[in-house]
Write an enzyme that holds these catalytic residues in place. Structure first.
Site, PDB file in Angstrom:
ATOM      1  N   TRP A 274      29.209   5.612 -12.564  1.00  0.00           N
ATOM      2  CA  TRP A 274      29.315   4.920 -11.277  1.00  0.00           C
ATOM      3  C   TRP A 274      28.387   3.708 -11.188  1.00  0.00           C
ATOM      4  CZ3 TRP A 274      29.409   9.305  -6.996  1.00  0.00           C
ATOM      5  CH2 TRP A 274      30.520  10.128  -7.218  1.00  0.00           C
ATOM      6  N   LYS A 275      27.471   3.575 -12.104  1.00  0.00           N
ATOM      7  CA  LYS A 275      26.483   2.479 -12.078  1.00  0.00           C
ATOM      8  C   LYS A 275      25.822   2.430 -10.692  1.00  0.00           C
ATOM      9  CE  LYS A 275      29.152   0.182 -15.589  1.00  0.00           C
ATOM     10  NZ  LYS A 275      29.533  -1.039 -16.249  1.00  0.00           N
TER      11      LYS A 275
ATOM     12  N   HIS B  78      22.715   2.216 -22.404  1.00  0.00           N
ATOM     13  CA  HIS B  78      23.818   1.404 -21.887  1.00  0.00           C
ATOM     14  C   HIS B  78      23.459  -0.073 -22.035  1.00  0.00           C
ATOM     15  CE1 HIS B  78      26.730  -0.401 -19.221  1.00  0.00           C
ATOM     16  NE2 HIS B  78      27.429   0.719 -19.342  1.00  0.00           N
TER      17      HIS B  78
ATOM     18  N   GLU C 214      30.788   0.778 -26.748  1.00  0.00           N
ATOM     19  CA  GLU C 214      31.159  -0.099 -25.641  1.00  0.00           C
ATOM     20  C   GLU C 214      30.883  -1.541 -26.042  1.00  0.00           C
ATOM     21  OE1 GLU C 214      31.020   2.117 -21.628  1.00  0.00           O
ATOM     22  OE2 GLU C 214      29.023   1.383 -22.043  1.00  0.00           O
TER      23      GLU C 214
ATOM     24  N   GLY D 112      33.768   2.734 -16.306  1.00  0.00           N
ATOM     25  CA  GLY D 112      32.962   2.160 -15.233  1.00  0.00           C
ATOM     26  C   GLY D 112      33.825   1.910 -14.007  1.00  0.00           C
ATOM     27  N   GLY D 113      34.327   0.689 -13.882  1.00  0.00           N
ATOM     28  CA  GLY D 113      35.089   0.270 -12.703  1.00  0.00           C
ATOM     29  C   GLY D 113      36.180   1.252 -12.287  1.00  0.00           C
TER      30      GLY D 113
HETATM   31  P1  PGA Z   1      33.770  -0.856 -17.246  1.00  0.00           P
HETATM   32  O1  PGA Z   1      32.328  -0.260 -17.576  1.00  0.00           O
HETATM   33  O2  PGA Z   1      34.766   0.276 -17.409  1.00  0.00           O
HETATM   34  O3  PGA Z   1      33.687  -1.324 -15.813  1.00  0.00           O
HETATM   35  O4  PGA Z   1      34.021  -1.954 -18.203  1.00  0.00           O
HETATM   36  C1  PGA Z   1      32.165   0.656 -18.627  1.00  0.00           C
HETATM   37  C2  PGA Z   1      30.703   0.980 -18.795  1.00  0.00           C
HETATM   38  O5  PGA Z   1      29.878   0.065 -18.692  1.00  0.00           O
HETATM   39  O6  PGA Z   1      30.337   2.138 -19.036  1.00  0.00           O
END
Ligand code: PGA
Length: 254
Positions: A10-11, A97, A169, A236-237
């Site tokens: 979720w950041k 990350h 990533e 993420g998003g």
């Molecule tokens: P994202 O992020 O799916 O929004 O690209 C992935 C992550 O940073 O873990």
């Protein structure tokens, strides 16, 4: 068979009141279903870890922290230790990350300390690696991946390594809408498994889950997650909207 895992990172999104319904709706999806062994993990921000852990206890959803301190305890204002997180019940943590590396200057030394502390506190680690656009343009992606892997993991024993998942990533694909193609992802995941095999042996390498992350979404999840060395994803998003997160989970149920 290797574990298959989907992690929603979720950041710095969702306050308490937004986190509640997201967790509720996710459980509404996971609990009545046969997830065929696919593990579903959410990584909310620190203030909600305990709540998230309590509300997903004895369900098919588990909880990870997004980071831990490289220090054990003491005068480090604002830091959160592995022991503190473990004491909430949470047993998994994302380390390395690219946003931590980039915005907080986390280097190899700090990352290997974090990994050691997480493992010493009986946690599982999702260790993130990935090259920048410049590095890929310069065809340095394999060299970068190997260095990031070995810098942080070389000191581990085989037993410790069994408690590590790797998330590949590519930095150029995170939050940009760009994704690695299924071929690029498989090529890199195959390479990562080989690097792990060279250091820890083929048996260990064969059972380490390798997750893909970087604009993973319903539209590309089937293509990416069905590659032979892709065992799941770090999302993420698309993890911020329950319907999209569920659609990514479903890609693994194929
Ligand atoms: P994202 O992020 O799916 O929004 O690209 C992935 C992550 O940073 O873990």
């Amino acid at each position: 068979m290797r574990r298959r895992i989907i992690v929603g990172n979720w950041k710095m999104n969702k306050n308490y009141w937004q986190a509640l319904p997201l967790i509720e709706s996710l459980l509404g999806y996971t609990e009545p279903r046969d997830l065929k062994g696919v593990e579903v993990v959410i990584a909310p921000a620190y203030p909600f870890l305990h709540y998230a852990y309590q509300s997903t206890k004895d369900t098919k959803v588990s909880v990870a922290a997004q980071d831990i301190s490289a220090h054990e305890s003491g005068a480090y204002t604002g830091e959160v230790s592995a022991d503190m997180i473990r004491s909430t019940g949470v047993q998994m943590v994302i380390i390395g990350h690219s946003e931590r590396r980039r915005y907080h200057g986390e280097d190899a030394q700090a990352l290997s300390k974090k990994i050691d502390l997480a493992l010493a506190n009986r946690m599982e680690v999702i260790y993130c690696i990935g090259e920048t656009l410049e590095e890929r343009r310069g065809a340095a992606q394999f060299k970068v991946a190997k260095k990031q892997l070995m810098d942080a993991l070389h000191q581990l024993t085989r037993d410790q390594m069994q408690r590590v998942c790797i998330a590949y990533e590519p930095v150029w694909a995170i939050g940009t809408g760009e994704t690695a193609t299924a071929e690029q992802a498989q090529e890199m995941h195959g390479y990562i498994r080989q690097v792990i095999a060279d250091r820890f042996g083929p048996k260990t390498a064969a059972c380490i889950p390798l997750l893909y992350g970087g604009s993973l979404k319903p539209e590309n999840a089937v293509a990416l997650c069905t590659q032979p060395d892709v065992d799941g994803g770090l999302v993420g998003g698309a993890a911020l909207e329950v319907a999209r997160f569920i659609a990514v989970i479903e890609a693994l149920l194929h």
